[in-house]
Scaffold this motif. Structure first.
Motif, PDB file in Angstrom:
ATOM      1  N   TYR A 239       0.847  -1.181   0.000  1.00  0.00           N
ATOM      2  CA  TYR A 239       0.000   0.000   0.000  1.00  0.00           C
ATOM      3  C   TYR A 239       0.890   1.240   0.000  1.00  0.00           C
ATOM      4  O   TYR A 239       1.974   1.260   0.574  1.00  0.00           O
ATOM      5  CB  TYR A 239      -0.974   0.032   1.179  1.00  0.00           C
ATOM      6  N   ILE A 240       0.411   2.275  -0.675  1.00  0.00           N
ATOM      7  CA  ILE A 240       1.072   3.575  -0.703  1.00  0.00           C
ATOM      8  C   ILE A 240       0.016   4.596  -0.296  1.00  0.00           C
ATOM      9  O   ILE A 240      -0.974   4.794  -1.005  1.00  0.00           O
ATOM     10  CB  ILE A 240       1.617   3.910  -2.099  1.00  0.00           C
ATOM     11  N   ALA A 241       0.207   5.236   0.838  1.00  0.00           N
ATOM     12  CA  ALA A 241      -0.761   6.204   1.354  1.00  0.00           C
ATOM     13  C   ALA A 241      -0.164   7.600   1.271  1.00  0.00           C
ATOM     14  O   ALA A 241       0.788   7.915   1.992  1.00  0.00           O
ATOM     15  CB  ALA A 241      -1.144   5.871   2.789  1.00  0.00           C
ATOM     16  N   PRO A 242      -0.687   8.454   0.385  1.00  0.00           N
ATOM     17  CA  PRO A 242      -0.140   9.816   0.268  1.00  0.00           C
ATOM     18  C   PRO A 242      -0.635  10.712   1.399  1.00  0.00           C
ATOM     19  O   PRO A 242      -1.814  10.717   1.737  1.00  0.00           O
ATOM     20  CB  PRO A 242      -0.667  10.285  -1.087  1.00  0.00           C
ATOM     21  N   LYS A 243       0.291  11.467   1.973  1.00  0.00           N
ATOM     22  CA  LYS A 243      -0.024  12.435   3.018  1.00  0.00           C
ATOM     23  C   LYS A 243       0.357  13.830   2.529  1.00  0.00           C
ATOM     24  O   LYS A 243       1.003  13.978   1.497  1.00  0.00           O
ATOM     25  CB  LYS A 243       0.739  12.091   4.306  1.00  0.00           C
ATOM     26  N   PRO A 244      -0.030  14.880   3.239  1.00  0.00           N
ATOM     27  CA  PRO A 244       0.308  16.235   2.785  1.00  0.00           C
ATOM     28  C   PRO A 244       1.810  16.441   2.659  1.00  0.00           C
ATOM     29  O   PRO A 244       2.613  15.823   3.364  1.00  0.00           O
ATOM     30  CB  PRO A 244      -0.284  17.119   3.895  1.00  0.00           C
ATOM     31  N   GLY A 245       2.197  17.327   1.734  1.00  0.00           N
ATOM     32  CA  GLY A 245       3.596  17.684   1.571  1.00  0.00           C
ATOM     33  C   GLY A 245       4.416  16.650   0.839  1.00  0.00           C
ATOM     34  O   GLY A 245       5.620  16.524   1.113  1.00  0.00           O
ATOM     35  N   ASN A 246       3.808  15.918  -0.098  1.00  0.00           N
ATOM     36  CA  ASN A 246       4.525  14.883  -0.864  1.00  0.00           C
ATOM     37  C   ASN A 246       5.162  13.827   0.033  1.00  0.00           C
ATOM     38  O   ASN A 246       6.213  13.271  -0.281  1.00  0.00           O
ATOM     39  CB  ASN A 246       5.595  15.497  -1.767  1.00  0.00           C
ATOM     40  N   LEU A 247       4.512  13.564   1.158  1.00  0.00           N
ATOM     41  CA  LEU A 247       4.937  12.487   2.050  1.00  0.00           C
ATOM     42  C   LEU A 247       4.113  11.250   1.746  1.00  0.00           C
ATOM     43  O   LEU A 247       2.902  11.330   1.523  1.00  0.00           O
ATOM     44  CB  LEU A 247       4.732  12.905   3.507  1.00  0.00           C
ATOM     45  N   PHE A 248       4.760  10.089   1.735  1.00  0.00           N
ATOM     46  CA  PHE A 248       4.088   8.833   1.432  1.00  0.00           C
ATOM     47  C   PHE A 248       4.463   7.797   2.481  1.00  0.00           C
ATOM     48  O   PHE A 248       5.634   7.644   2.836  1.00  0.00           O
ATOM     49  CB  PHE A 248       4.489   8.332   0.043  1.00  0.00           C
ATOM     50  N   VAL A 249       3.455   7.090   2.959  1.00  0.00           N
ATOM     51  CA  VAL A 249       3.666   5.968   3.864  1.00  0.00           C
ATOM     52  C   VAL A 249       3.507   4.692   3.036  1.00  0.00           C
ATOM     53  O   VAL A 249       2.460   4.469   2.423  1.00  0.00           O
ATOM     54  CB  VAL A 249       2.671   5.983   5.033  1.00  0.00           C
TER      55      VAL A 249
END
Length: 355
Positions: A239-249
């Motif tokens: 899984y790739i979860a995008p977060k604010p500021g071009n951050l990805f988990v």
């Protein structure tokens, strides 16, 4: 709970913070004891991707968890609206992708989703996508996949923003916060004692086990994704979860272990290579953090509530579904405390055990 009561909560992870705030807002005197510090560094919630994806998770869990996830998806915006600090929340759906060599696994995954919807028709129907449909949803990965599925309505939030925002509200409501102060239920004197310690409660709940998860937090300015992406794979469903500021988990792994050591080279390579296969921009990403954590899990992988005495509740076994079902667990526990029974728990077949 018509009159104010004293409540002691053990554990200041996600469930502990949600319950402490709800009770404090209702006028009760709340004390929280946590073995770690205010940053929740020892909590599984700090490492989680915080995806709110009931249908996607139905591939590995039971219908009652999916129902709790549906309920919670509607409750999260209400809970977040009560917080003073902003918390990233989106409900742009989930995109499911697969490489050609994994088409058979994708077919099996699709059959599982169909079976879940037969049991729970209220779930939105998955939408089959061709290459043009994928490009319309996520232009950044156009022409990289020939087929996919879109699960509308699913969401995600920023776990660390939420934990910090909950902490600010607890301080505002003058909740007693005791950091680096582990306690056992038998050490506490209060009208109610609520044990939310996760794996810290193994001494009282011996059937708990640890399931290790590993995630990477990446900063990828060259990658633009609008929603969580899941890559179907027979061994490690990424899984790739995008977060604010071009951050990805980025995560995938589930290991039956209580090992809390750093991530292995193998896991890192698999996660990074799978992410790169989704978008080449991940090749230039910066690895901000590799994190591991063990999630508290019961033998059936389902959540449960135990009541060892009339005024003591133990909440545990949220497994990999902490953010997915936490609001449902919250409301069921509050209902149980107020009415001595919970219609919500009955509806979801949520186990409430008297020890």
């Amino acid at each position: 709970m018509a009159k104010p009561l004293s409540t002691t909560i053990l554990g200041a992870g996600l469930m502990g913070r949600l319950l402490a705030l709800a009770l404090a807002r209702a006028g009760h005197a709340v004390q929280v004891f946590e073995a770690g510090g205010p940053d929740a560094e020892g909590a599984a919630a700090r490492v989680a991707a915080a995806m709110l994806a009931p249908l996607a998770e139905s591939a590995i869990t039971e219908p009652q968890v999916v129902q709790m996830g549906q309920y919670s998806l509607q409750r999260w915006p209400q809970l977040i609206a009560q917080l003073d600090a902003p918390v990233f929340f989106q409900q742009n759906g989930t995109l499911i992708l697969w490489h050609r060599q994994d088409a058979a696994e994708a077919t099996r995954f699709g059959h599982q989703l169909s079976a879940t919807r037969q049991q729970l028709p209220s779930l939105p129907a998955p939408q089959a996508l061709d290459a043009a449909g994928i490009a319309a949803l996520e232009p950044a990965i156009a022409n990289r996949f020939a087929q996919g599925l879109y699960l509308p309505g699913e969401g995600q939030l920023d776990n660390r923003q939420l934990l910090a925002a909950l902490l600010l509200q607890l301080q505002k409501h003058q909740v007693g916060l005791h950091w680096h102060s582990p306690r056992q239920p038998e050490d506490c004197q209060a009208d109610w004692v609520i044990d939310c310690r996760g794996l810290g409660a193994q001494a009282q709940w011996p059937s708990l086990r640890a399931v290790r998860g590993e995630v990477l937090r990446l900063h990828a300015p060259d990658v633009a994704l609008q929603r969580p992406v899941r890559l179907v794979h027979p061994r490690y469903p990424l899984y790739i979860a995008p977060k604010p500021g071009n951050l990805f988990v980025v995560g995938a792994t589930e290991i039956e272990s209580d090992d809390m050591s750093p991530m292995s080279v193998r896991s890192s390579l698999e996660l990074l290579s799978a992410a790169y296969s989704v978008h080449p921009g991940f090749g230039e990403a910066r690895i901000l953090e590799s994190a591991t954590q063990c999630r508290p899990t019961l033998p059936n992988n389902l959540p449960a509530i135990r009541r060892p005495s009339p005024r003591v509740l133990q909440i545990n076994g949220l497994y990999r579904h902490g953010f997915l079902i936490a609001p449902a667990m919250l409301d069921a526990v509050l209902e149980l405390m107020e009415k001595e029974h919970s219609a919500l728990a009955t509806q979801w077949e949520l186990a409430i055990e008297t020890v």
